[in-house]
Enzyme design. Sequence first.
Site, short mmCIF file in Angstrom:
data_model
loop_
_atom_site.label_atom_id
_atom_site.label_comp_id
_atom_site.label_asym_id
_atom_site.label_seq_id
_atom_site.Cartn_x
_atom_site.Cartn_y
_atom_site.Cartn_z
CG HIS A 354 1.45 2.47 3.68
ND1 HIS A 354 1.58 1.11 3.77
CD2 HIS A 354 0.53 2.69 2.74
CE1 HIS A 354 0.78 0.53 2.89
NE2 HIS A 354 0.12 1.48 2.25
CE LYS A 543 13.45 -5.37 9.51
NZ LYS A 543 11.99 -5.43 9.50
NE ARG A 544 15.08 1.09 0.81
CZ ARG A 544 14.81 1.84 -0.25
NH1 ARG A 544 14.07 1.33 -1.23
NH2 ARG A 544 15.28 3.05 -0.36
CE LYS A 549 12.23 -0.35 7.39
NZ LYS A 549 11.10 -1.30 7.54
CB THR A 650 4.95 -7.40 5.25
OG1 THR A 650 5.89 -6.67 4.48
CG2 THR A 650 3.63 -6.66 5.31
CE LYS A 654 7.48 -10.09 2.69
NZ LYS A 654 8.37 -9.03 2.16
C1 LIG Z 1 8.70 -7.85 2.62
C2 LIG Z 1 9.70 -7.01 1.98
C3 LIG Z 1 10.00 -5.75 2.49
C4 LIG Z 1 9.35 -5.21 3.74
O1 LIG Z 1 10.09 -5.64 4.87
P1 LIG Z 1 9.86 -5.02 6.33
O2 LIG Z 1 10.70 -5.88 7.20
O3 LIG Z 1 8.41 -5.16 6.63
O4 LIG Z 1 10.32 -3.61 6.28
C5 LIG Z 1 10.96 -4.99 1.87
N1 LIG Z 1 11.62 -5.45 0.77
C6 LIG Z 1 11.36 -6.67 0.24
C7 LIG Z 1 12.12 -7.11 -0.95
C8 LIG Z 1 10.40 -7.49 0.82
O5 LIG Z 1 10.15 -8.68 0.29
#
Ligand SMILES: *Cc1c(COP(=O)(O)O)cnc(C)c1O
Length: 816
Positions: A354, A543-544, A549, A650, A654
């Site tokens: 990952h 995101k985190r 990032k 991901t 979304k």
């Molecule tokens: C999809 C998702 C992530 C991953 O987000 P990235 O932008 O791909 O880092 C992290 N936390 C939650 C709650 C999510 O739904």
Amino acid sequence: MAVPQIIEAFAHRMMYSIAKDRHTATDFDVYQGLAFAVRDRLMERWFKTQSTYYLQDAKRVYYLSLEFLMGRALLNNVLNLGAEDSYLQAMRELGFKLEDIGEQEWDAGLGNGGLGRLAACILDAAATLELPFYGYGIRYEYGIFQQRILDGQQVEYPDGWLRYGNPWEIQRPDAIFPVRFYGHTRGSFDATGRYHVDWLDTQDVWAMAYDTPVAGFRNGTVNTLRLWSAKSSREFDLAHFNSGEYVRAVEDKTHSENISKVLYPADDQSAGKELRLKQQYFFVSATLQDVVRRFKKRPSWRWEELPDKVAIQMNDTHPALVVPELMRVLLDQEGLEWDLAWSLTQQVCAYTNHTILPEAMEVWPMDLWRNLLPRHVEIVEEIDRRFRLAVRARYPFDDAKLQRLAIVDHGHSVRMANLAIVGSHSVNGVAQLHTDILKASTFAEMNELFPGRINNKTNGITPRRWLLKSNPDLAALVSEAIGDRWTKDLDALRGLEPFATDAAFQERWTRVKRRNKERLADWGRRTQEFALDPAFLFDVQVKRIHEYKRQLLNLLHVATLWNRLRDGVDGGVPRAVLIGGKAAPAYWAAKQIIHLANAMARAIGEDPAAKGRLSLAFLPNYRVSLAEVVFPATELSEQISTAGTEASGTGNMKAALNGALTIGTLDGANVEIREEVGDPNIFIFGHTAEGIVRLRDAGYKPRDWAMAHPELRRAIDTIGNLEGGRFRALAWALMDSDHYFHCADYASYLETQERVSATYQKPAEWARMSILNVAGMGKFSIDRTVSEYARDIWNAHAVPVEGPPPEPSMQPALRL
Ligand SMILES: *Cc1c(COP(=O)(O)O)cnc(C)c1O
């Protein structure tokens, strides 16, 4: 499912399980009663599914993950049962709104971010594709912490998600296995002259199963997520009680039950703590005992057929102990010879990588292992010894290469990635660029040694939760245009392309987005967490929080817009910048970024120059249920990691599936999103992964880049001078080290953001691009991802569950 039966089942559960009536039931009681009623419907399909797998002797797939970021289950289960309308109607007749009942549910937050959410999406797809599939993990008593913002800073609160009970889980007191720790080994030759090792004087903890049903989308399949909870073995240890050490025994009990107490909250970072290693072995050992039990339950089984009946997928290296543990079971308990045991292990196991961030690569000190898992040290040393012989045979005079490839590093630590690669038949990256980097650089020498083993499986998301459930208005508009085949075959979204230039359709499309923006604004107002003007462009980064990032790049852009407004220059459209995400509690820079975002949000909110033009909000406690409100309202999706650092992402998928346009670097799955939606329909900026490598190799000097761009210098100053200079260290680090190349990408980012603003001023153009983005998202269905795993890695096949679900009855016992 008919409405009267739903009402009756619900009323039954309210009376007999919740023990409440109309006058005493709280909103939460209503949620629990309905959850039980829905669970009852799943239960029938669950029985049928499990006996079908058993009777057909199907190959099972076991997905081992320390994280499952499930979110809420109620509405998702209703949706997957295909009974949404009936439940809506039933609840309406009783005077409830189904959506409001759903909001009572506490998120199951047993994960940090992308890795854990991927596991949850994979569960959904496997059940939808009718695969005999099991998720295995830990039932943490405390999931990912609750984030609150106090004085602009993150404060962590424990997530006691089980406090009021969890209606979805079934405790299985009979599915319980001992897990051994510590002790020592003793080798001896048995009567046949075979060398045999015993692991003695161990301290044991019991793993008890809790099962959660996982329903496929509108089919008869209900799979299992089995999570282990630690129970003390002291409870069973009468000797202890008899010796009068009653209180000691109860204390010890608490101690061993700590193993499943809490999820480690560090995303992309290895903690290196003994308790974490215990968690890993605890769930690996219990899972393998269960897997072997199920394998041996089949009539006339033989070990040689293990790979025909079992596939194990490791989600990252967290479960890599499965390699030496399976070897231990086959060698020490089952008496197999090394070569057969090793061949079976490799054929069964597969590993998903990952991340390529060095700080995330798991390396365990040998001393820790020697104490906790003495037998596994011996086995890993033997795996390492044999592997070294093979490497030396292939590269006779290259000692440096041997050292780099070794599993045991100079006798003092275990490299978990190397162990996982050597012990598996498949190693996959999670986006094409990520896999290319694994092959060409991170694991290049392994790739040469094992050609074909490293392969790509680009991540995906479930369109059920992330469009059908979270964005019902858009889902309805899409289905009206092209039918609802897309829910099971996301490639059908291509059918939207002709609508992209249809003015009436564009208008309806834009109205849906506007309603979703209002819904998010309402949510912010209701929770008193943030204020938003739905007329603004919603520019979102959730995101985190992590340096790679680059939330800081986003904030540099906000500072630039703010500076321009203070100068009376206003080129852009009114923007609401939204940032949300949790920081690992021990990650100083990430916590500073949160503090900075909140400080800037306040200052901009108080500045008359920004009024009506620019706002910044920090969204507290970003989690799955909040993501389901945020993505439908997102217009601009910020995917701005330094190229070559984000494995896939991901969140990018979304947002795009919900009609957002992406501003992003050529990183992770952004590369493939561009291929699918077309270059003119995505805002790409910045250095490529190769460009970043060249910059680094040439001795990157961020100060030179900052000095060359007056607006960047000023933005850094703006941040550095905020609140009496408390963010100065953070700001100045951008000039001195800038590990993630903010300065090098700033100019390109700024220009591209200007193109975004200009495009947003042409609503028809924006709507056209938005429609084309959704039309291009077919590839990013998790169904496609899981089909590829099943075909290329697991050799697993669909086992449809046919016929009506059974009525309750006491059938002959089948422990499945
Ligand atoms: C999809 C998702 C992530 C991953 O987000 P990235 O932008 O791909 O880092 C992290 N936390 C939650 C709650 C999510 O739904």
